[in-house]
Motif scaffolding. Structure first.
Motif, short mmCIF file in Angstrom:
data_model
loop_
_atom_site.label_atom_id
_atom_site.label_comp_id
_atom_site.label_asym_id
_atom_site.label_seq_id
_atom_site.Cartn_x
_atom_site.Cartn_y
_atom_site.Cartn_z
N ASN A 100 0.94 -1.38 0.06
CA ASN A 100 0.22 -0.16 -0.17
C ASN A 100 0.78 1.28 0.06
O ASN A 100 0.07 2.12 -0.05
CB ASN A 100 -0.92 0.02 1.05
CG ASN A 100 -0.38 0.14 2.61
OD1 ASN A 100 0.81 0.39 2.89
ND2 ASN A 100 -1.04 -0.38 3.99
N LEU A 101 2.25 1.39 -0.59
CA LEU A 101 3.18 2.33 -0.23
C LEU A 101 3.49 3.39 1.02
O LEU A 101 3.61 4.33 0.73
CB LEU A 101 2.87 3.25 -1.16
CG LEU A 101 3.00 2.44 -2.27
CD1 LEU A 101 2.61 2.83 -3.74
CD2 LEU A 101 4.76 1.36 -2.79
N SER A 102 2.85 3.09 1.94
CA SER A 102 2.58 3.40 3.27
C SER A 102 3.62 3.75 3.57
O SER A 102 4.09 4.92 4.42
CB SER A 102 1.79 3.18 4.33
OG SER A 102 1.96 1.12 4.79
N THR A 103 4.86 2.89 4.15
CA THR A 103 6.39 3.30 4.15
C THR A 103 7.13 2.93 2.87
O THR A 103 8.17 2.85 3.50
CB THR A 103 6.76 2.65 4.88
OG1 THR A 103 5.91 1.20 5.49
CG2 THR A 103 5.86 3.37 6.22
N GLY A 104 6.61 2.28 1.88
CA GLY A 104 7.30 1.78 1.00
C GLY A 104 7.61 2.67 -0.57
O GLY A 104 6.90 4.02 0.08
N PHE A 105 8.22 2.57 -1.10
CA PHE A 105 8.76 3.42 -2.01
C PHE A 105 8.70 2.92 -3.74
O PHE A 105 8.62 1.90 -4.20
CB PHE A 105 9.88 3.97 -2.06
CG PHE A 105 10.21 4.70 -1.10
CD1 PHE A 105 9.58 6.45 -1.05
CD2 PHE A 105 10.63 4.03 0.09
CE1 PHE A 105 10.34 6.75 0.00
CE2 PHE A 105 10.70 5.25 1.68
CZ PHE A 105 10.81 6.12 1.12
N PHE B 13 3.58 -5.46 -9.57
CA PHE B 13 2.52 -4.42 -8.47
C PHE B 13 1.27 -4.74 -9.03
O PHE B 13 0.79 -4.29 -9.38
CB PHE B 13 3.48 -3.37 -8.64
CG PHE B 13 3.06 -2.41 -7.44
CD1 PHE B 13 3.80 -2.32 -6.38
CD2 PHE B 13 2.13 -1.37 -7.60
CE1 PHE B 13 4.01 -1.99 -5.27
CE2 PHE B 13 1.70 -0.69 -6.63
CZ PHE B 13 2.65 -0.85 -5.29
N VAL B 14 0.86 -4.80 -6.87
CA VAL B 14 -0.42 -4.68 -7.09
C VAL B 14 -0.23 -3.70 -5.98
O VAL B 14 0.33 -3.81 -4.48
CB VAL B 14 -0.85 -5.72 -7.05
CG1 VAL B 14 -2.51 -5.86 -6.48
CG2 VAL B 14 -1.12 -6.84 -7.99
N TYR B 15 -1.25 -2.84 -5.95
CA TYR B 15 -1.04 -1.64 -4.80
C TYR B 15 -2.17 -2.50 -4.16
O TYR B 15 -3.27 -2.86 -4.85
CB TYR B 15 -1.67 -0.40 -5.43
CG TYR B 15 -2.39 0.71 -3.95
CD1 TYR B 15 -1.33 1.05 -3.59
CD2 TYR B 15 -3.07 0.56 -3.82
CE1 TYR B 15 -1.39 2.33 -2.68
CE2 TYR B 15 -3.36 1.30 -3.04
CZ TYR B 15 -2.57 2.39 -1.92
OH TYR B 15 -2.44 3.55 -1.43
N GLY B 16 -2.28 -2.41 -2.73
CA GLY B 16 -3.79 -3.18 -1.39
C GLY B 16 -2.58 -3.20 -0.52
O GLY B 16 -1.41 -3.12 0.17
N ASP B 17 -3.74 -3.87 0.20
CA ASP B 17 -3.25 -3.19 1.71
C ASP B 17 -3.76 -4.85 2.67
O ASP B 17 -4.10 -5.40 1.62
CB ASP B 17 -4.52 -2.18 2.71
CG ASP B 17 -4.19 -2.08 4.18
OD1 ASP B 17 -4.13 -3.21 4.94
OD2 ASP B 17 -3.05 -1.14 3.58
N VAL B 18 -3.12 -5.03 2.79
CA VAL B 18 -2.96 -6.44 3.66
C VAL B 18 -4.75 -7.05 4.54
O VAL B 18 -4.90 -8.36 4.49
CB VAL B 18 -1.36 -7.45 4.76
CG1 VAL B 18 -1.40 -7.85 5.17
CG2 VAL B 18 -0.71 -7.31 3.82
N GLY B 19 -4.55 -5.28 5.06
CA GLY B 19 -6.14 -5.70 5.73
C GLY B 19 -7.07 -6.11 4.53
O GLY B 19 -8.75 -5.95 5.13
#
Length: 347
Positions: free
Chosen positions: A35-40, A57-63
């Motif tokens: 989700n790129l909250s701390t990634g780049f 790459f897939v944008y998404g949250d583990v939750g």
């Protein structure tokens, strides 16, 4: 061709591990879910520029259970390498519920999806913080050292480990490798002079750096006007905290060794990943000054909540049971790789 799901692998450790897998295992491809909250995203783009469609790459949250479930149904992953987590100790003390939700709850949901979709190989990013502050007689700490975390970050990882163990007991075909990281630092050994001069390559990108070597290198590059030493009254040789610093590529290679172990033995295991020696905060700062040639300002500050005095790994188990062998066990090399990468990012 095997496909592995790497959660949170646009971050520091995950991106280096993805690069290592793709370099050293030709029969695999990787999907990064982040989700790129701390990634780049630039970490992924750099890897994709080298390996093409072997990494996606897939944008998404583990939750996001619905999204992840659909992805697992569509892709049929051979295994999961789970990096996605919150990891700042002091922040975990201030925001414990966020850490239990993101680290423990989301990991539990991910494990549940793996079981439902028949994904039976799971490699988990854990931490030496699960040991808390072990008695000095137990240092270096082995995997059998009692777990006694002293902050919510360590506790959230310990709970996730327990979920993995219980899942394995209930569903025998589900196997895991838990890697307990010690202090990770440095930049990719694949970075060349040309790559660095183009401000590319892999290193420790961070939105709000707290790791010692990263912070010290930022000081040496003029990004910061100085740094704090959090406590000089610990029961150590110079009064500052002592840690086992491991180069990020050695940690990355440990993930591949752990995967090979799971494939060959079909048996779950826990591994410490460190070098078995420690350096104090002051020793590390002095090394950064020596490597960079810059004498930056260092200020004494109060202890941070949740910091143990000493954490050093006993790595005998991973060395004995897997093919893992440290290649970059040298503090000067670790610091130099971090500093050279940091310096070129600032040009």
């Amino acid at each position: 061709m095997q496909t592995f799901l790497f959660t949170g692998a646009s971050g520091y450790i995950g991106s280096h591990t993805a690069f290592w897998f793709l370099t050293h295992r030709q029969d695999c491809q990787i999907m990064i879910y982040d989700n790129l909250s701390t990634g780049f995203r630039q970490n992924y783009e750099y890897i994709a520029g080298i390996f093409g469609d072997r990494v996606r790459f897939v944008y998404g949250d583990v939750g996001d259970i619905e999204n992840l479930s659909a992805l697992m149904e569509r892709e049929r992953f051979s295994g999961v390498v789970h990096f996605a987590a919150s990891l700042i100790v002091s922040e975990s003390v201030a925001l414990p519920l966020e850490y239990y939700k993101n680290n423990t709850l989301n990991t539990t949901l991910l494990i549940d999806l793996c079981v439902k979709h028949g994904i039976n190989t799971f490699i988990f990013s854990s931490t030496a913080a699960v040991y808390g502050e072990p008695d000095m007689s137990l240092v270096p700490v082995s995997e059998s050292t009692p777990l006694d975390p002293i902050n919510p970050y360590g506790a959230s990882k310990m709970m996730s480990e327990r979920v993995l163990m219980d899942t394995h007991r209930a569903y025998g075909q589900f196997n895991y490798a838990i890697l307990r990281y010690f202090n990770v630092a440095g930049a990719s050994s694949a970075n060349t002079k040309e790559i660095l001069e183009s401000a590319q390559g892999l290193g420790q990108r961070s939105k709000n750096a707290t790791h010692l070597i990263k912070v010290a290198c930022e000081c040496a590059c003029g990004v910061r006007d100085g740094m704090n030493v959090f406590g000089r009254d610990y029961e150590t040789k110079d009064g500052t905290c002592v840690r086992d610093y491991i180069h990020v590529d050695d940690l990355a290679s440990a993930h591949l060794s752990a995967l090979t172990y799971l494939e060959q033995h079909n048996k779950s295991e826990i591994f410490n990943v460190g070098y078995g020696r420690g350096y104090s905060v002051l020793e590390v700062i002095e090394m950064v000054k020596r490597v960079s040639g810059v004498d930056f300002r260092v200020v004494d500050a109060a202890r941070r909540a949740g910091d143990p005095a000493i954490l050093i790994a006993d790595n005998a188990k991973i060395c004995a049971l897997t093919d893992w062998k440290p290649r970059f066990d040298d503090l000067a090399y670790i610091v130099k790789s971090a500093y050279e990468w940091e310096k070129m990012q600032r040009r």
